[in-house]
Design a protein around this motif. Structure first.
Motif, short mmCIF file in Angstrom:
data_model
loop_
_atom_site.label_atom_id
_atom_site.label_comp_id
_atom_site.label_asym_id
_atom_site.label_seq_id
_atom_site.Cartn_x
_atom_site.Cartn_y
_atom_site.Cartn_z
N PHE A 152 4.61 6.94 5.61
CA PHE A 152 3.12 7.46 6.32
C PHE A 152 3.75 8.98 7.64
O PHE A 152 2.24 9.62 7.27
CB PHE A 152 2.89 6.21 6.85
N LEU A 153 4.62 8.80 7.97
CA LEU A 153 4.41 9.86 8.85
C LEU A 153 5.92 11.08 7.88
O LEU A 153 4.89 12.16 8.34
CB LEU A 153 5.49 9.18 9.76
N PHE A 154 6.41 11.23 7.20
CA PHE A 154 7.33 12.50 7.07
C PHE A 154 6.65 12.33 5.30
O PHE A 154 7.06 13.32 4.64
CB PHE A 154 8.66 12.18 7.37
N GLY A 155 6.34 11.33 4.37
CA GLY A 155 7.06 11.91 3.38
C GLY A 155 5.51 11.66 2.44
O GLY A 155 5.14 12.33 1.37
N ARG A 156 4.73 11.91 3.07
CA ARG A 156 2.73 11.30 2.38
C ARG A 156 2.29 12.91 2.29
O ARG A 156 2.33 13.41 2.86
CB ARG A 156 1.78 10.50 3.12
N PRO A 157 1.97 12.84 0.87
CA PRO A 157 1.06 14.43 0.49
C PRO A 157 0.25 14.38 2.04
O PRO A 157 -0.46 13.99 2.22
CB PRO A 157 0.32 14.38 -0.31
N TYR A 190 1.12 -1.16 0.40
CA TYR A 190 0.03 0.02 0.01
C TYR A 190 0.86 1.28 -0.42
O TYR A 190 0.65 2.27 -0.61
CB TYR A 190 -1.11 0.30 1.26
N ALA A 191 1.68 1.06 0.43
CA ALA A 191 3.13 2.57 0.79
C ALA A 191 3.65 3.27 -0.45
O ALA A 191 3.09 4.01 -0.82
CB ALA A 191 3.79 2.40 1.21
N ALA A 192 4.11 1.11 -1.54
CA ALA A 192 5.08 2.24 -1.97
C ALA A 192 3.66 2.22 -3.38
O ALA A 192 3.95 3.14 -4.35
CB ALA A 192 4.80 0.16 -2.64
N ILE A 193 2.46 1.48 -3.66
CA ILE A 193 1.01 2.06 -4.60
C ILE A 193 1.41 3.58 -4.05
O ILE A 193 0.91 4.59 -4.95
CB ILE A 193 -0.12 0.65 -4.47
N ASP A 194 0.87 3.92 -3.26
CA ASP A 194 -0.19 5.01 -2.45
C ASP A 194 1.45 6.53 -2.66
O ASP A 194 1.46 7.38 -3.44
CB ASP A 194 0.31 5.55 -1.42
N CYS A 195 3.20 5.54 -2.89
CA CYS A 195 4.37 6.54 -3.37
C CYS A 195 4.35 6.79 -4.84
O CYS A 195 4.17 7.73 -4.86
CB CYS A 195 5.47 5.82 -2.71
N LEU A 196 3.94 5.62 -5.28
CA LEU A 196 3.44 5.89 -6.94
C LEU A 196 2.63 6.83 -6.82
O LEU A 196 2.91 7.77 -8.36
CB LEU A 196 3.49 4.64 -7.83
N MET A 197 1.72 6.49 -6.86
CA MET A 197 0.22 7.61 -7.24
C MET A 197 0.02 8.36 -6.75
O MET A 197 -0.42 10.23 -7.83
CB MET A 197 -0.82 7.07 -6.80
N SER A 198 1.00 9.14 -5.92
CA SER A 198 1.61 10.55 -5.30
C SER A 198 1.94 11.54 -6.92
O SER A 198 2.64 10.87 -6.93
CB SER A 198 1.77 11.04 -3.86
N ARG A 199 1.48 13.00 -6.88
CA ARG A 199 1.92 13.72 -7.48
C ARG A 199 3.22 13.91 -6.71
O ARG A 199 3.72 13.88 -5.36
CB ARG A 199 1.30 15.11 -7.56
N ALA A 200 4.59 14.17 -7.64
CA ALA A 200 6.08 14.17 -7.39
C ALA A 200 6.11 16.00 -6.61
O ALA A 200 6.60 16.02 -5.60
CB ALA A 200 6.69 14.16 -8.61
N LEU A 219 13.63 -0.88 -0.19
CA LEU A 219 15.00 -1.01 0.33
C LEU A 219 14.81 -1.65 2.38
O LEU A 219 15.55 -2.06 2.78
CB LEU A 219 16.32 -0.04 -0.17
N ILE A 220 14.25 -0.27 2.98
CA ILE A 220 14.17 -0.30 4.18
C ILE A 220 12.45 -1.18 5.26
O ILE A 220 11.26 -0.01 5.17
CB ILE A 220 14.33 0.56 5.21
N PRO A 221 12.14 -2.90 4.24
CA PRO A 221 10.45 -2.57 4.38
C PRO A 221 9.84 -1.50 5.79
O PRO A 221 8.67 -0.60 4.62
CB PRO A 221 10.52 -4.12 4.09
N VAL A 222 10.02 -2.34 6.50
CA VAL A 222 8.89 -1.67 7.78
C VAL A 222 9.02 -1.10 7.63
O VAL A 222 8.09 0.67 8.13
CB VAL A 222 8.65 -2.87 8.81
N LEU A 223 10.41 -0.19 8.27
CA LEU A 223 10.76 0.81 8.44
C LEU A 223 10.42 2.37 7.69
O LEU A 223 9.65 3.06 7.25
CB LEU A 223 11.71 1.07 9.19
N GLY A 224 10.63 1.68 5.94
CA GLY A 224 10.58 2.43 5.81
C GLY A 224 8.67 3.12 5.07
O GLY A 224 8.56 3.78 4.31
N ALA A 225 8.05 2.03 5.13
CA ALA A 225 6.94 2.17 4.83
C ALA A 225 6.20 3.07 5.86
O ALA A 225 5.15 4.77 5.65
CB ALA A 225 5.71 0.86 4.68
#
Length: 123
Positions: free
Chosen positions: A55-60, A18-28, A45-51
């Motif tokens: 959600f905490l710092f990267g999501r629009p 879900y995090a990967a798809i959410d990242c792909l679908m968001s505008r740059a 590369l850091i699956p659990v921590l990266g997701a």
């Protein structure tokens, strides 16, 4: 116990996907902190921590921001369509009035011609 581990693995995999798809679908231009490509590498590369970091710092943010103007979903919601419709209606009304006046003038002209033909001696 194995069922619980399997359930945990499925939940973790679902969150990562879900995090990967959410990242792909968001505008740059709306992604926060680092670039969108960097976020994808972090999630993969850091699956659990990266997701979690996504959600905490990267999501629009969900707050108001620069967005494209919303296109009307139906023709009757589109102000330009309604304006065009009104212009067409006025043109059709003017054309109908013009035809009526032309018909009236033709009738008057035919009446005058008929009177002239009837009133002439030797006709």
């Amino acid at each position: 116990m194995p069922r619980l581990v399997l359930f945990g693995v499925i939940i973790v995999a679902a969150v990562i996907i879900y995090a990967a798809i959410d990242c792909l679908m968001s505008r740059a231009n709306e992604v926060r902190s680092i670039s969108k490509v960097s976020w994808m590498f972090t999630i993969v590369l850091i699956p659990v921590l990266g997701a979690v970091l996504w959600f905490l710092f990267g999501r629009p943010s969900a707050g108001p921001g620069p967005r494209e103007p919303r296109r009307p979903s139906a023709p009757d919601d589109d102000p330009e369509f309604l304006r065009n419709l009104e212009v067409r209606r006025r043109q059709a009304q003017k054309e109908a009035e013009l035809r009526a006046r032309e018909a009236e003038l033709r009738a008057k002209e035919e009446g005058r011609n008929k009177q002239n033909d009837d009133g002439k001696p030797g006709a």
